[in-house]
Design an enzyme around this catalytic site. Structure first.
Site, PDB file in Angstrom:
ATOM      1  N   GLU A   3      -6.564  -0.170  -5.960  1.00 22.76           N
ATOM      2  CA  GLU A   3      -7.563   0.743  -5.402  1.00 22.76           C
ATOM      3  C   GLU A   3      -7.134   2.178  -5.656  1.00 22.76           C
ATOM      4  OE1 GLU A   3      -5.661  -1.000  -2.959  1.00 22.76           O
ATOM      5  OE2 GLU A   3      -6.848  -2.831  -2.819  1.00 22.76           O
ATOM      6  N   HIS A  38       0.833  -1.202   0.000  1.00 24.27           N
ATOM      7  CA  HIS A  38       0.000   0.000   0.000  1.00 24.27           C
ATOM      8  C   HIS A  38       0.868   1.252   0.000  1.00 24.27           C
ATOM      9  CE1 HIS A  38      -4.424  -0.757   1.120  1.00 24.27           C
ATOM     10  NE2 HIS A  38      -3.947  -1.856   0.587  1.00 24.27           N
TER      11      HIS A  38
END
Length: 315
Positions: free
Chosen positions: A105, A37
Site C-alpha cells: 500500500e 507496516h
C-alpha cells in the site's frame, strides 16, 4: 482446521504483541500471523513496530508458527534485504516461519519518495522480487540485473535447512493469478470462495490457503462497536482506497464516511459466542485451510479467556 491469532502491528506495542502471542498459545491457538507496516492506518491505532525485531522476540517466547501478513518486498525494502530478514526469522523459529508477501500500500511504501506505481507494475515488481528472494535462499552468490532490481555478488550465509514457503495475498484476478503461478500458498482477508477457486486454476491446487479477519470483544456489543469504530473504521472503506491513500490522515478523512452500522457488518463485535463462531465459519465455508482472528481494542486478556473457554471448544 485450527484457528490462529493475527497480531496487529498497527495497534499494539512490541511488548503487547509478545504478551498476546503468549496468551494465544496458552489459549489454544495454533499459529500466528503478524502484520508488517511502517504506518498505522490512523492515529487511533497508534503503533508500527519493526516487524523483524518483533519476530525475533516471538521466536524466544512462543513455539507457534509465524507468518508475515503481509510483507511488501518491492519499494520500501529491497527484496535482497527481505530475503536475509526472512531467512534469519526461519532460523530463529526453527523452520516455523512463512513469508507472506503482497504488492503493498502507498501508506507504507511511499516514505522514501519513490513513485507509487500502478497495480500492473507493482505485480511485475513483486514477481521479480520473489525470484530474487528465492535465488538468494538457494545459498550461492547471486548477481541479478532485472527491470526493477539489481543485486551484485550477494550471498546469504545464515539460512534455514529448508527455505520458508512464500504465501502471496491477492484481491483481484491478476494478483490471484500471480499467486497461483509463483507462490506456495494464498492469503486473503475476504471469505471469497471464488478467489480460492481462481487461485487453484492458476496453479495453486493443493497449496494452503490462509485468511485473517478482525473481531472486537468487549462486555457489550455497544462498547465493542464504539472501540472498533474508533480504531478500525478503515475496515469499512471500499475498493482500492487502502492501496492508494498515502497517509494515516487521509485514511482518517475517508473513514468519516464509514458509519457504525456499516462497520458492524464487517467486524463481529461484543461477547456473543454464536457471532464469533459464525465469523470463523464464514471463512471455513469459503474453503480456507487456515484462519486467523485478531481482536481489536484493550480487552485482550478477556478475549483470550473467552476464546479459550467458549469459542475454541465450539470450533
Amino acid at each position: 482446521m485450527g484457528l490462529g491469532y493475527f497480531l496487529s502491528s498497527e495497534e499494539f506495542t512490541p511488548a503487547e504483541l509478545i504478551a498476546q502471542a503468549r496468551m494465544a498459545e496458552a489459549a489454544g491457538f495454533d499459529r500466528l500471523w503478524i502484520s508488517d507496516h511502517f504506518h498505522p492506518w490512523n492515529d487511533a491505532q497508534g503503533q508500527s513496530p519493526f516487524v523483524w525485531s518483533v519476530i525475533g522476540a516471538l521466536s524466544q517466547v512462543s513455539t507457534l508458527p509465524v507468518t508475515t501478513a503481509v510483507t511488501c518486498p518491492t519499494v520500501r525494502v529491497h527484496p535482497a534485504v527481505i530475503a536475509q530478514a526472512a531467512a534469519t526469522s526461519a532460523v530463529l523459529l526453527e523452520g516455523r516461519f512463512a513469508l507472506g508477501v503482497g504488492s503493498g500500500e502507498a501508506l507504507n511504501e511511499h516514505i522514501l519518495g519513490d513513485a507509487w506505481p500502478p497495480a500492473d507494475i507493482r505485480l511485475d515488481m513483486l514477481e521479480e522480487a520473489v525470484h530474487v528472494i528465492r535465488e538468494l535462499w538457494a545459498g550461492g552468490f547471486v548477481t541479478h540485473h532485472g527491470p526493477h532490481y539489481t543485486v551484485e555478488h550477494a550471498r546469504i550465509y545464515t539460512l534455514p535447512d529448508t527455505p520458508p514457503p512464500i504465501l502471496m495475498s491477492g484481491f483481484g484476478p491478476k494478483s490471484i493469478e500471480l499467486a497461483g503461478r509463483i507462490a506456495d500458498g494464498f492469503i486473503s482477508t475476504r471469505p471469497d470462495a471464488d478467489a480460492i477457486a481462481d487461485f487453484g486454476k492458476a496453479g495453486g491446487t493443493g497449496k494452503p490457503t490462509e485468511a485473517g479477519y478482525k473481531v472486537c470483544w468487549a462486555p457489550t456489543h455497544t462498547e465493542a462497536l464504539d472501540i472498533a469504530h474508533e480504531r478500525w473504521p478503515n475496515a469499512g472503506l471500499p475498493g482500492e482506497l487502502d492501496q492508494v491513500l498515502p497517509s494515516p490522515r487521509h485514511f482518517e478523512q475517508a473513514s468519516t464516511l464509514v458509519t457504525r452500522d456499516a462497520l458492524a457488518e464487517k467486524i463481529t463485535c461484543g461477547p456473543d459466542i454464536d457471532a464469533h463462531v459464525e465469523a470463523y465459519r464464514t471463512y471455513e465455508n469459503a474453503g480456507f485451510d487456515r484462519v486467523h482472528v485478531n481482536n481489536i481494542g484493550p480487552y485482550q486478556k478477556e478475549f483470550f479467556d473467552f476464546y479459550r473457554t467458549t469459542v475454541l471448544p465450539r470450533l
